[in-house]
Design a protein around this motif. Structure first.
Motif, PDB file in Angstrom:
ATOM      1  N   GLU A   1      -7.345   4.411  -4.345  1.00 59.41           N
ATOM      2  CA  GLU A   1      -8.424   4.560  -3.350  1.00 59.41           C
ATOM      3  C   GLU A   1      -9.629   3.660  -3.679  1.00 59.41           C
ATOM      4  O   GLU A   1     -10.769   4.139  -3.733  1.00 59.41           O
ATOM      5  CB  GLU A   1      -8.876   6.025  -3.273  1.00 59.41           C
ATOM      6  CG  GLU A   1      -7.798   7.001  -2.863  1.00 59.41           C
ATOM      7  CD  GLU A   1      -7.507   6.985  -1.368  1.00 59.41           C
ATOM      8  OE1 GLU A   1      -8.141   6.212  -0.641  1.00 59.41           O
ATOM      9  OE2 GLU A   1      -6.621   7.744  -0.947  1.00 59.41           O
TER      10      GLU A   1
ATOM     11  N   THR B   1      -4.064   4.306  -0.714  1.00 58.11           N
ATOM     12  CA  THR B   1      -5.194   4.371   0.207  1.00 58.11           C
ATOM     13  C   THR B   1      -4.961   5.407   1.297  1.00 58.11           C
ATOM     14  O   THR B   1      -3.822   5.683   1.673  1.00 58.11           O
ATOM     15  CB  THR B   1      -5.472   2.987   0.833  1.00 58.11           C
ATOM     16  OG1 THR B   1      -6.639   3.077   1.662  1.00 58.11           O
ATOM     17  CG2 THR B   1      -4.300   2.488   1.662  1.00 58.11           C
TER      18      THR B   1
ATOM     19  N   ASP C   1      -6.870   4.760   4.015  1.00 62.07           N
ATOM     20  CA  ASP C   1      -7.440   3.928   5.075  1.00 62.07           C
ATOM     21  C   ASP C   1      -6.306   3.243   5.850  1.00 62.07           C
ATOM     22  O   ASP C   1      -5.695   2.286   5.365  1.00 62.07           O
ATOM     23  CB  ASP C   1      -8.383   2.895   4.448  1.00 62.07           C
ATOM     24  CG  ASP C   1      -9.126   2.066   5.486  1.00 62.07           C
ATOM     25  OD1 ASP C   1      -8.635   1.932   6.620  1.00 62.07           O
ATOM     26  OD2 ASP C   1     -10.190   1.526   5.150  1.00 62.07           O
TER      27      ASP C   1
ATOM     28  N   SER D   1     -15.860  -2.057   2.179  1.00 65.60           N
ATOM     29  CA  SER D   1     -14.404  -1.873   2.198  1.00 65.60           C
ATOM     30  C   SER D   1     -13.709  -3.139   2.674  1.00 65.60           C
ATOM     31  O   SER D   1     -12.689  -3.562   2.110  1.00 65.60           O
ATOM     32  CB  SER D   1     -14.022  -0.710   3.119  1.00 65.60           C
ATOM     33  OG  SER D   1     -14.505   0.505   2.626  1.00 65.60           O
TER      34      SER D   1
ATOM     35  N   GLN E   1     -11.306   4.557  -7.522  1.00 66.18           N
ATOM     36  CA  GLN E   1     -12.266   4.843  -6.462  1.00 66.18           C
ATOM     37  C   GLN E   1     -13.685   4.748  -7.013  1.00 66.18           C
ATOM     38  O   GLN E   1     -14.587   4.237  -6.360  1.00 66.18           O
ATOM     39  CB  GLN E   1     -12.013   6.242  -5.891  1.00 66.18           C
ATOM     40  CG  GLN E   1     -12.979   6.628  -4.774  1.00 66.18           C
ATOM     41  CD  GLN E   1     -12.587   7.935  -4.096  1.00 66.18           C
ATOM     42  OE1 GLN E   1     -11.520   8.479  -4.360  1.00 66.18           O
ATOM     43  NE2 GLN E   1     -13.453   8.445  -3.261  1.00 66.18           N
TER      44      GLN E   1
ATOM     45  N   SER F   1       0.848  -1.196   0.000  1.00 69.05           N
ATOM     46  CA  SER F   1       0.000   0.000   0.000  1.00 69.05           C
ATOM     47  C   SER F   1       0.879   1.241   0.000  1.00 69.05           C
ATOM     48  O   SER F   1       2.015   1.218   0.478  1.00 69.05           O
ATOM     49  CB  SER F   1      -0.952   0.002   1.197  1.00 69.05           C
ATOM     50  OG  SER F   1      -0.259  -0.228   2.398  1.00 69.05           O
TER      51      SER F   1
END
Length: 227
Positions: free
Chosen positions: A170, A202, A204, A180, A92, A37
């Protein structure tokens, strides 16, 4: 072992309205089967880097290699085929064609590549949908399914040509926590069962913390993550 993707001293400049050095000496590699990531503040260059790595942006300095082959400087038509054969991309927003069926959306990149017969492509598309537990949606129009289902369809479409690496910008950014988590589990399964390499931008932190490696970016540089 030859890296799936390797960046060597990548620099990127924006020239309008004034010159801005957006990526600075980016050097790293993604080995086969690694789930990586990329994190960093908005504006640090994450998405810009991903578009270079996916060959969609060719205006940079440095070298980009895919499975040991230098891609920098290759003509657009050659890059388009290399990208379609080797790189799956999940955004996304899913960018599905709403009036097409789920099955037809998944088949599109394989039709463009034209490496298999229509019958083989249809069979492969059904297999990808089955793997993602959405084969029952095959004949539904893409405009008629939920947001979480649309992202699964987008993942199936990204996988239809059996790429060497799946990239995502994303891919969970527009989903609720339930969907998710579904997407994360799909990616994890692809790594563990198929040996697929993944490179995901990301915001997140929970998502990133469960990947094999986090590449931290700040001000156009990779500042952490053992590049």
């Amino acid at each position: 072992m030859t890296p799936v993707i390797e960046a060597r001293h990548i620099d990127k400049f924006f020239t309008s309205p004034v010159e801005f050095h957006v990526l600075k000496d980016i050097t790293f590699q993604i080995p086969p089967g690694e789930f990586t990531s990329i994190m960093g503040k908005s504006g640090c260059g994450k998405s810009t880097l991903l578009y270079i790595l996916s060959t969609m942006d060719t205006d940079y300095r440095g070298e980009l290699l895919l499975k040991g082959e230098v891609l920098s400087g290759k003509p657009q038509n050659r890059l388009s085929r290399i990208r379609n054969e080797n790189i799956g991309f999940v955004f996304q927003f899913h960018y599905l064609l709403g009036d097409f069926s789920v099955l037809e959306n998944v088949m599109l990149p394989a039709r463009k590549l034209a490496r298999k017969s229509e019958e083989e492509i249809r069979h492969d598309a059904h297999e990808k949908l089955r793997m993602l537990h959405i084969e029952h949606l095959a004949l539904k129009k893409a405009s008629r399914i939920s947001g979480g289902e649309k992202q699964r369809v987008a993942i199936a479409r990204a996988l239809i040509n059996d790429p060497a690496i799946l990239m995502g910008d994303e891919p969970t950014g527009n989903l609720d926590s339930y969907n998710s988590e579904n997407v994360f589990q799909i990616f994890k399964q692809l790594k563990e069962e198929k040996g697929l390499s993944l490179l995901i931008v990301t915001h997140d932190e929970d998502f990133a913390s469960r990947t094999d490696r986090i590449l931290e970016m700040d001000d156009g540089r990779i500042v952490g993550g053992n590049p």
